[in-house]
Write an enzyme that holds these catalytic residues in place. Sequence first.
Site, PDB file in Angstrom:
ATOM      1  CG  ASP A  48      -0.021  -7.522   5.516  1.00 21.80           C
ATOM      2  OD1 ASP A  48       0.416  -6.389   5.745  1.00 21.80           O
ATOM      3  OD2 ASP A  48       0.387  -8.532   6.121  1.00 21.80           O
TER       4      ASP A  48
ATOM      5  CG  ASN B   3      -2.031  -1.038   1.081  1.00 15.90           C
ATOM      6  OD1 ASN B   3      -2.835  -0.934   0.170  1.00 15.90           O
ATOM      7  ND2 ASN B   3      -2.023  -2.064   1.910  1.00 15.90           N
TER       8      ASN B   3
END
Length: 363
Positions: A142, A118
Amino acid sequence: MAKAATKTFGILTSGGDCPGLNAAIRGVAKAAYGIYGMKAMGIMNGYKGLIDGNVKPLKPEDVSGILTKGGTILGTSREKPFKVEKGADASIVEKRLEAIRNTYNKYNLDCVVVLGGNGTHNTAALLKKEGFNIIGLPKTIDNDIYGTDITFGFHSAVDIATEAIDRLHSTAHSHNRVMVIEVMGHTAGWLALYSGVAGGGDVIILPEIPYDINSIAKHLKARAKGGKPFSIVVVAEGAISIEESGMSRKDLKKKREAGKFPTKGYEIAREIEESTGMDVRVSVLGYQQRGGAPSPYDRVIATQFGTAAAELLNDGDYGKMVARFNDKITALPLEEVAGRLKMVPSDHILIKDARDVGTCLGD
Ligand code: F6P
């Protein structure tokens, strides 16, 4: 064949490492050389290398034999070019952008391909806005990147965590203990959910479902009463209690820092001991989930993402992140990815499946 839009591109890996990074580097580079005759430049240590101009040619022999290698041959960092550190002057960002421009110009980079999570894609979207040609590949154990069903690294981490959970069943059973295993996932609980179901966890605690220790205690005591005084509790490192869910991020951070537990797994273990009187032990899996060779699945998805990125380079279709969406390899604009997370939705089918086989989700 139309003239390739890209003659020379840079490639970097950024953020937490994971199995599959080298497979993805290989996928981009082999397709770029083989099909499109491009030149690849390796940028070392993430965005830090892009700022510092730490760049070296990535030759075909450099990407040979790395499909199954863990880590990243390019090194990585969590460098954030747009971050103004405490006490620093805001002009630091412009200086970094100037340095990045110099690197693009010095090595005649038509585009830079970034492999990251991210944070990496937030930076990539900002660089796009500044006029830099950039393409992203979604990487993280993740699996919390918006816009893609899957990130490479995730399946390998699920395999590693599941293998660890499998091993804990025998020791929990032998000692009539509750074994708490803490897996990574500081925001989203995908890794805890998938490895918890795959490993037959009796309790799975996700950041998305704040837990009530009384519900967990009730479930564990019922198991003991039913002749099973041993249980496996799978906890995402970012799990929060119902009480904590009402706190501000700042207060939660303060509580964590002032807390007497090194990680959430230890805190939940103590709460279980106090509310059930059962014998509890903790196993924090940590960085093993990010190490070693990629699973076959991750090698495949990393190769698919890599070759898709080479196609975008050839077409000059910059400013996008490669993704797999509804079983199709696709790409979406970076600005649609930036600033968003893919959390486990409360109505996700796997949550229902877990409950259907009698798993307690902490609520
Ligand atoms: O983002 C991937 C991740 O492995 C998280 O699951 C974990 O909390 C974090 O990185 C650890 O960060 P670092 O490698 O900087 O300690």
